[in-house]
Enzyme design. Structure first.
Site, mmCIF file in Angstrom:
data_model
loop_
_atom_site.group_PDB
_atom_site.id
_atom_site.type_symbol
_atom_site.label_atom_id
_atom_site.label_comp_id
_atom_site.label_asym_id
_atom_site.label_seq_id
_atom_site.Cartn_x
_atom_site.Cartn_y
_atom_site.Cartn_z
ATOM 1 N N ARG A 144 0.845 -1.213 0.000
ATOM 2 C CA ARG A 144 0.000 0.000 0.000
ATOM 3 C C ARG A 144 0.872 1.251 0.000
ATOM 4 N NH1 ARG A 144 -1.629 2.089 4.521
ATOM 5 N NH2 ARG A 144 -2.281 0.181 5.567
ATOM 6 N N TYR B 70 -16.056 16.104 -17.569
ATOM 7 C CA TYR B 70 -16.334 14.665 -17.605
ATOM 8 C C TYR B 70 -17.452 14.315 -16.607
ATOM 9 C CZ TYR B 70 -15.443 9.659 -17.046
ATOM 10 O OH TYR B 70 -15.572 8.302 -16.963
ATOM 11 N N ASP C 276 -6.988 18.057 -16.097
ATOM 12 C CA ASP C 276 -7.313 16.704 -16.565
ATOM 13 C C ASP C 276 -6.875 16.619 -18.026
ATOM 14 O OD1 ASP C 276 -8.524 14.456 -17.664
ATOM 15 O OD2 ASP C 276 -10.353 14.654 -16.472
ATOM 16 N N LYS D 61 -7.299 5.212 -20.434
ATOM 17 C CA LYS D 61 -7.524 5.628 -21.814
ATOM 18 C C LYS D 61 -6.256 5.432 -22.657
ATOM 19 C CE LYS D 61 -11.469 6.781 -20.002
ATOM 20 N NZ LYS D 61 -11.882 8.112 -19.591
HETATM 21 C C1 LIG Z 1 -12.323 8.477 -18.257
HETATM 22 C C2 LIG Z 1 -12.072 9.835 -17.785
HETATM 23 C C3 LIG Z 1 -11.881 10.113 -16.444
HETATM 24 C C4 LIG Z 1 -12.003 9.062 -15.370
HETATM 25 O O1 LIG Z 1 -11.087 8.037 -15.511
HETATM 26 P P1 LIG Z 1 -11.403 6.524 -15.033
HETATM 27 O O2 LIG Z 1 -10.117 5.835 -15.250
HETATM 28 O O3 LIG Z 1 -12.532 6.044 -15.882
HETATM 29 O O4 LIG Z 1 -11.815 6.606 -13.609
HETATM 30 C C5 LIG Z 1 -11.606 11.420 -16.075
HETATM 31 N N1 LIG Z 1 -11.546 12.400 -16.984
HETATM 32 C C6 LIG Z 1 -11.735 12.181 -18.288
HETATM 33 C C7 LIG Z 1 -11.638 13.310 -19.254
HETATM 34 C C8 LIG Z 1 -12.008 10.892 -18.734
HETATM 35 O O5 LIG Z 1 -12.232 10.688 -20.028
#
Ligand SMILES: *Cc1c(COP(=O)(O)O)cnc(C)c1O
Length: 456
Positions: free
Chosen positions: A86, A138, A212, A237
């Site tokens: 952890r 998002y 982000d 992603k």
């Molecule tokens: C998918 C996504 C997230 C969240 O990510 P997860 O791995 O699905 O929790 C945050 N911001 C954007 C722009 C995303 O496309």
């Protein structure tokens, strides 16, 4: 000294690693060794993505997966680097160093999902703090911020972040965080990170600017270089690229901020598992080739749709109203585009007629996806709020993969014809203008800025 009782938490482990870690390779780095070449040279990103060094005792080519919750210690506290997974794990450390290098950061941290990353970041906030963020964020981000607004005593301002002056005017001495997403998804609106960062510094130097960067990945944009304090993104992603793991990454240049984030990760136990760390490391190596192919496919599809009369939102097209600003910040337009048809039912028919394009949320994967955000990824935002934020209900999002471009275009064309979205003539295809389910003519204008769009 490594913390002997991991349940007490404490950031001792990574502090020590950061101190020992010398990018120029002068100190012998602890196992696993730094992910940078020993000669200290910085190579082009495509090279750095695949280049990793580690000093495994068997010289394994791939970084080993340390699938172990605990590590043996000595009572004298003889400088063991790891005690409890952890708090720290060699496979995860290797990934974090590799990411720090790629994200132009001094420290990167990996957690179990992109939302997990935002959860860690928002734990920097205290009741009474204000957050300034965008309208088109998002869906999961919107949900977490709404929760914090209701239960955490945080005041969230959703404003038009594409207008930097509007952001400046909303920042006060209570603003603890400016949370930006660019380009937004699916509206593809571009936010000027550098200008907003300089306004924020001038108005409230203690406000943290978090970006982000999921839509572009470090391959195409580096928010820290543009003035952000925190670069975070979903590793689910582009970084992974295969939709076979979930991860979130956070990168910073301020070591005190890195410690605060690490504290929460260790305290709450959301760090990425050794196996997923290994899998993400593997995905990152092909980021450059995947992204190049995905971008070139996306550009062809965007041009195909625009040339046939659809209103297309893609920052790679000159018709994008913020084309210049986008390319001042990013090295490529990415692989997500959105287009409008003017009619929700028509959009549904198109999405359902596609075969090669899988109906799925998410993006960044090697295979191509089609979705209707208002029905899927953004369904957690209520319809009234979606309307206030100018989200067209008919918008279709395409997340383009690495398939053959001709196959993708053929399949899309067939879906458009089958759904009745285009008139087929000897001159080729032309998008139809549909209002309330009835064809009222041919769509006149293409492009994001075109006034001819009948979308509401
Ligand atoms: C998918 C996504 C997230 C969240 O990510 P997860 O791995 O699905 O929790 C945050 N911001 C954007 C722009 C995303 O496309």
């Amino acid at each position: 000294m490594a913390s002997p009782d991991p349940s007490k938490g404490g950031p001792s482990l990574p502090t020590k690693l950061v101190q020992k870690f010398d990018l120029d390779g002068h100190d012998l780095p602890p196992s696993p060794a730094s992910s940078s070449p020993r000669n200290g040279r910085k190579y082009a990103l495509a090279t750095e993505l695949v280049y990793t060094e580690h000093n495994d005792q068997y010289n394994s080519s791939s970084v080993p997966i340390y699938q172990s919750a605990t590590f043996k210690q000595t009572l004298s506290g003889g400088g063991e680097e790891y005690d409890y997974t952890r708090s720290g794990n060699p496979t995860r450390t290797h990934l974090e160093r590799h990411l720090a290098k790629i994200m132009n950061a001094s420290r990167a941290l990996v957690v179990s999902s992109g939302m997990g990353a935002l959860d860690v970041i928002t734990r920097l906030l205290k009741p009474g703090d204000e957050v300034v963020t965008g309208l088109d964020v998002y869906g999961g981000t919107n949900r977490l911020l709404t929760y914090l607004g209701k239960n955490g005593g945080i005041i969230v301002h959703h404003i038009d972040t594409t207008n930097a002056e509007c952001v400046r005017d909303t920042i006060t001495d209570k603003t603890a965080m400016v949370l930006l997403e660019t380009p937004t998804n699916p509206l593809m609106q571009v936010v000027d990170i550098a200008t907003i960062a300089s306004y924020a510094r001038a108005k409230n130097p203690s406000a943290i600017i978090a970006v982000d960067n999921t839509m572009l990945s470090p391959m195409l944009q580096n928010p820290l270089d543009l003035g952000a304090d925190i670069h975070y993104e979903s590793g689910t992603k582009y970084l992974s690229g295969h939709h076979d793991l979930m991860a979130g990454v956070i990168a910073v240049n301020d070591s005190a901020l890195g410690e605060r984030l690490y504290f929460t990760i260790n305290a709450s136990g959301c760090a990425l598992s050794p196996f997923d760390s290994w899998l993400l490391l593997r995905g990152i190596k092909t980021l450059s080739v995947r992204m190049e192919k995905q971008q070139s496919n996306t550009m062809r599809i965007a041009q195909f749709l625009e040339s046939h009369g659809f209103r297309v939102r893609y920052p790679g097209l000159k018709s994008h109203p913020q084309y210049e600003l986008f390319h001042k910040m990013a090295r490529g337009a990415g692989a997500v585009l959105a287009f409008e048809t003017g009619d929700i039912k028509l959009s549904e028919r198109i999405v359902e007629s596609a075969r090669l394009w899988a109906i799925s949320v998410s993006f960044g994967c090697v295979n191509s996806l089609i979705s209707m955000p208002c029905r899927m990824s953004h369904a957690s935002i209520d319809p009234k709020t979606r309307a206030e934020r100018n989200m067209p209900e008919d918008i279709i999002r395409l997340c383009v993969g690495i398939e053959d471009a001709e196959d993708l275009i053929d399949d899309l064309q067939r879906a458009l014809v089958q759904a009745g979205a285009v008139r087929v003539s000897l001159d080729g295809l032309q998008a139809l203008r549909i209002e309330d389910g009835h064809t009222v003519g041919e769509a006149e204008g293409a492009g994001f800025g075109a006034a001819a769009s009948s979308s509401s």
